[in-house]
Design an enzyme around this catalytic site. Structure first.
Site, PDB file in Angstrom:
ATOM      1  N   ALA A 195       0.711  -1.250   0.099  1.00 11.84           N
ATOM      2  CA  ALA A 195       0.085  -0.117  -0.022  1.00 11.84           C
ATOM      3  C   ALA A 195       0.711   1.176  -0.007  1.00 11.84           C
ATOM      4  O   ALA A 195       0.218   2.296  -0.354  1.00 11.84           O
ATOM      5  CB  ALA A 195      -0.746   0.070   1.234  1.00 11.84           C
TER       6      ALA A 195
ATOM      7  N   CYS B 140     -11.476   1.037  -2.457  1.00  9.38           N
ATOM      8  CA  CYS B 140     -10.481   1.524  -1.765  1.00  9.38           C
ATOM      9  C   CYS B 140     -10.944   2.532  -0.495  1.00  9.38           C
ATOM     10  O   CYS B 140     -11.845   3.801  -1.063  1.00  9.38           O
ATOM     11  CB  CYS B 140      -9.336   2.301  -2.402  1.00  9.38           C
ATOM     12  SG  CYS B 140      -8.225   1.179  -3.461  1.00  9.38           S
TER      13      CYS B 140
ATOM     14  N   ASP C 127      -2.627   2.538 -11.637  1.00  7.49           N
ATOM     15  CA  ASP C 127      -3.122   1.370 -10.933  1.00  7.49           C
ATOM     16  C   ASP C 127      -4.394   2.138 -10.109  1.00  7.49           C
ATOM     17  O   ASP C 127      -4.298   2.665  -9.396  1.00  7.49           O
ATOM     18  CB  ASP C 127      -2.190   0.785  -9.947  1.00  7.49           C
ATOM     19  CG  ASP C 127      -2.997  -0.261  -9.256  1.00  7.49           C
ATOM     20  OD1 ASP C 127      -4.100  -0.550  -9.357  1.00  7.49           O
ATOM     21  OD2 ASP C 127      -2.276  -0.764  -8.315  1.00  7.49           O
ATOM     22  N   GLY C 128      -5.643   1.506 -10.753  1.00  6.74           N
ATOM     23  CA  GLY C 128      -6.895   1.954  -9.798  1.00  6.74           C
ATOM     24  C   GLY C 128      -7.451   3.478 -10.435  1.00  6.74           C
ATOM     25  O   GLY C 128      -6.833   4.035 -11.054  1.00  6.74           O
TER      26      GLY C 128
ATOM     27  N   ARG D 198       0.039  -6.270   2.768  1.00  7.96           N
ATOM     28  CA  ARG D 198      -0.055  -5.151   2.244  1.00  7.96           C
ATOM     29  C   ARG D 198      -0.096  -3.755   2.829  1.00  7.96           C
ATOM     30  O   ARG D 198       0.390  -2.663   2.422  1.00  7.96           O
ATOM     31  CB  ARG D 198      -1.023  -5.409   1.218  1.00  7.96           C
ATOM     32  CG  ARG D 198      -1.120  -4.565   0.101  1.00  7.96           C
ATOM     33  CD  ARG D 198      -2.413  -4.802  -1.029  1.00  7.96           C
ATOM     34  NE  ARG D 198      -2.220  -4.276  -2.258  1.00  7.96           N
ATOM     35  CZ  ARG D 198      -2.648  -3.024  -2.639  1.00  7.96           C
ATOM     36  NH1 ARG D 198      -3.393  -2.454  -1.830  1.00  7.96           N
ATOM     37  NH2 ARG D 198      -2.473  -2.538  -3.689  1.00  7.96           N
TER      38      ARG D 198
ATOM     39  N   GLU E 272      -8.689  -0.998   4.957  1.00  5.31           N
ATOM     40  CA  GLU E 272      -8.682   0.009   4.127  1.00  5.31           C
ATOM     41  C   GLU E 272      -9.269  -0.273   2.768  1.00  5.31           C
ATOM     42  O   GLU E 272      -9.019   0.232   1.728  1.00  5.31           O
ATOM     43  CB  GLU E 272      -7.201   0.299   3.659  1.00  5.31           C
ATOM     44  CG  GLU E 272      -6.441   0.804   4.961  1.00  5.31           C
ATOM     45  CD  GLU E 272      -5.054   1.492   4.782  1.00  5.31           C
ATOM     46  OE1 GLU E 272      -4.723   2.074   3.745  1.00  5.31           O
ATOM     47  OE2 GLU E 272      -4.370   1.289   5.659  1.00  5.31           O
TER      48      GLU E 272
HETATM   49  P1  XMP Z   1     -10.122  -0.402  -9.473  1.00  9.84           P
HETATM   50  O1  XMP Z   1     -10.471   1.017  -9.223  1.00  9.84           O
HETATM   51  O2  XMP Z   1      -9.551  -0.935 -10.632  1.00  9.84           O
HETATM   52  O3  XMP Z   1      -8.616  -0.461  -8.225  1.00  9.84           O
HETATM   53  O4  XMP Z   1     -10.980  -1.379  -8.729  1.00  9.84           O
HETATM   54  C1  XMP Z   1      -7.703  -1.556  -8.342  1.00  9.84           C
HETATM   55  C2  XMP Z   1      -6.586  -1.231  -7.560  1.00  9.84           C
HETATM   56  O5  XMP Z   1      -6.862  -1.033  -6.105  1.00  9.84           O
HETATM   57  C3  XMP Z   1      -5.933  -1.037  -5.099  1.00  9.84           C
HETATM   58  N1  XMP Z   1      -6.278  -1.965  -4.140  1.00  9.84           N
HETATM   59  C4  XMP Z   1      -6.790  -1.573  -2.991  1.00  9.84           C
HETATM   60  N2  XMP Z   1      -6.505  -0.084  -2.478  1.00  9.84           N
HETATM   61  N3  XMP Z   1      -7.410  -0.645  -0.311  1.00  9.84           N
HETATM   62  C5  XMP Z   1      -7.012   0.170  -0.925  1.00  9.84           C
HETATM   63  O6  XMP Z   1      -6.839   1.390  -0.657  1.00  9.84           O
HETATM   64  C6  XMP Z   1      -7.816  -1.959  -0.933  1.00  9.84           C
HETATM   65  O7  XMP Z   1      -8.453  -2.628  -0.028  1.00  9.84           O
HETATM   66  C7  XMP Z   1      -7.199  -2.419  -2.188  1.00  9.84           C
HETATM   67  N4  XMP Z   1      -7.588  -3.608  -2.852  1.00  9.84           N
HETATM   68  C8  XMP Z   1      -6.882  -3.402  -3.989  1.00  9.84           C
HETATM   69  C9  XMP Z   1      -4.752  -2.025  -5.928  1.00  9.84           C
HETATM   70  O8  XMP Z   1      -3.752  -1.172  -6.317  1.00  9.84           O
HETATM   71  C10 XMP Z   1      -5.769  -2.368  -7.277  1.00  9.84           C
HETATM   72  O9  XMP Z   1      -4.896  -2.855  -8.566  1.00  9.84           O
END
Ligand code: XMP
Length: 493
Positions: free
Chosen positions: A250, A304, A337-338, A403, A420
């Site tokens: 993270a 997230c 990412d994300g 993580r 988180e």
């Molecule tokens: P999307 O928006 O594509 O994002 O669904 C995927 C990315 O989110 C991250 N990830 C997390 N971040 N808490 C967070 O703050 C979490 O529980 C969590 N799980 C995944 C990760 O980088 C992923 O690729």
């Protein structure tokens, strides 16, 4: 002094704060090249990789994405043995050459050949003497001798004049050779010895995915996630054939993580991608350790809650551009990412300096994502949860907890964790092939508008216009009732 902190704070931006400005363009969507570097040594044919999450990427997702030209990162919320198995499954599924070949000796009996063929479910066996290939025997060859108690040996009826192919092989060469000689299978020779066998069926299968992401041996590319200090897992995944190890953390600008990145890098043959980060300083510190790719994103993900629970994060487009400012000087690929919701967001990420994107939500809910389809209110859904959610940290193998620098110990484990992320469901989306078609199609359209023939030029020529909340309202469909859902614009949450 304190008020200065607030006054001097930068404004952070994300996807919905900007649009790309159309440029004078000689480029049409159908002609653009979407090749993208994912790490120092590996290139993909589309700029899409999947999140290392237990509701997104296991071998089925990684195989489907590799077939499309992308890459799956196998999650780590499972035992090391399971993760190794998943990596091997991906590697083997795209393999042109069968390496575990069952062979026979020249003096074996026809009945032995028959038994082996039945047990191993094969229709041909290479014949080996003193480690050398001396013939090949097929079901068709033994058929006339099966019912007459023949005392013939393999060497009496085998084909000695075997058509072979030398490594490295290409599918086209192999197919041509097989057709020319009217054979169904070709033994593959390396250094004078049998290295495997290739069949017409496998070659044709291979040719079905001309855009697939493959390594130099023609196998699918695959990445696998490891914890920031889990050298044992990283090395085992490397050994199992993972092309890229994605350290999944993270806060990769934790200086213990940064320091350990060097040890990881020194002990791996695979490329090493590190993340997540959101600042140029973090990029400088990690690049100094020799890593091969950077993953950007603190809290933009759809499930997230880091930005809410910890109050920490940088809006994603600002984070991407800050990291790319540094990484581009060193030729280190940047993975956004994300937080991506539409194909247009992929284009904006590349325009802001990313080389490719990592998708969780957009690939969760596909046929190939882990988990079952459930029906709620007449609509199909699949589970999607954060790796920092309570369910992921306590379920599976606890691979979500470290993580977030958290440990699971003792009977009160639930109450000792601070999640988180949240757990939820996303609409069922069909196959990865259908989803990727729309995402890449949208990206190509964007590159046509921007006048970018490839991703490098997209990074260079893309121009942004800042928009207001009225701008984003105007951008979405408005003032009508949508009666038919579009495959690239979901309307139900
Ligand atoms: P999307 O928006 O594509 O994002 O669904 C995927 C990315 O989110 C991250 N990830 C997390 N971040 N808490 C967070 O703050 C979490 O529980 C969590 N799980 C995944 C990760 O980088 C992923 O690729």
């Amino acid at each position: 002094m304190y008020s200065k902190k607030l006054k001097e704070a930068e404004l952070g931006f994300t996807y919905d704060d900007f649009l790309l400005v159309p440029n004078a363009s000689y480029t049409e969507a159908k002609d653009v090249d979407t090749k993208a570097k994912v790490s120092r040594n590996f290139e993909l044919n589309i700029p899409i990789i999947s999140s290392a999450m237990d509701t997104v990427t296991e071998s089925d997702m990684a195989i489907a994405l590799a077939q499309e030209g992308g890459l799956g990162v196998i999650h780590r919320n499972m035992t090391l043995e399971q993760q190794v198995k998943e990596v091997k499954k991906v590697k083997m599924s795209g393999d042109l050459t069968i390496k575990d070949v069952v062979t026979i000796t020249p003096n074996s009996s026809i009945s032995t050949v028959k038994t082996i063929m039945e047990e191993e479910e094969v229709s041909g066996l290479p014949v080996i003497k003193d480690e050398k290939l001396v013939g090949i025997i097929s079901k068709r060859d033994i058929k006339p001798f099966l019912n007459n108690n023949s005392d013939k040996k393999v060497e009496d009826i085998m084909t000695s004049d075997v058509v072979t192919i030398e490594e490295p092989i290409t599918p086209s060469e192999a197919l041509e050779l097989a057709y020319e000689n009217k054979v169904e299978r070709l033994p593959v020779i390396r250094d004078g010895k049998l290295a495997g066998i290739v069949t017409i069926r496998d070659i044709l299968n291979h040719k079905k995915y001309p855009n697939a992401a493959r390594d130099k041996n023609g196998n699918f590319l695959v990445a696998a996630a490891a914890g920031p200090f889990d050298l044992e897992r990283a090395m085992a995944l490397d050994e199992a054939g993972a092309d890229i190890i994605a350290v999944d953390c993270a806060h990769a600008h934790n200086m213990n993580v940064v320091k350990f990145a060097k040890t990881m890098k020194e002990n791996l043959d695979a490329d090493l991608i590190m993340g997540n980060i959101a600042t140029s300083e973090a990029a400088e510190d990690l690049i100094a350790q020799g890593i091969d790719g950077l993953k950007v994103g603190i809290g933009p993900g759809s499930m997230c809650t880091t930005r809410i629970i910890a109050g920490v994060g940088v809006p994603q487009l600002s984070a991407i551009s800050s990291v790319a400012d540094v990484a581009s000087d060193y030729g280190v690929p940047v993975i956004a990412d994300g937080g991506l919701r539409y194909s247009g967001d992929i284009a904006k990420a590349l325009g802001a300096g990313a080389d490719l994107v990592m998708l969780g939500n957009l690939l969760a809910g596909t046929y190939e994502s882990p988990g079952d389809v459930v029906v709620m209110n007449g609509r199909k859904y699949k589970q999607y949860r954060g790796m920092g959610s309570m369910g992921a940290m306590t379920g599976g193998f606890g691979g979500g907890a470290d993580r977030y620098f958290q440990e699971i110990k003792g009977p009160m484990k639930h109450s000792k964790l601070v999640p988180e992320g949240v757990e939820g469901a996303v609409p069922y989306k069909g196959t990865v092939n259908e989803v990727v078609f729309q995402l890449v199609g949208g990206l190509k359209a964007s590159m046509g508008y921007c006048g970018a023939k490839d991703i490098k030029s997209m990074q260079e020529v893309a121009k942004f216009v800042r928009i207001t909340s009225s701008g984003i309202k105007e951008s979405h469909p408005h003032d009508l009732l949508i009666t038919n859902e579009s495959p690239n614009y979901p309307t139900l949450d």
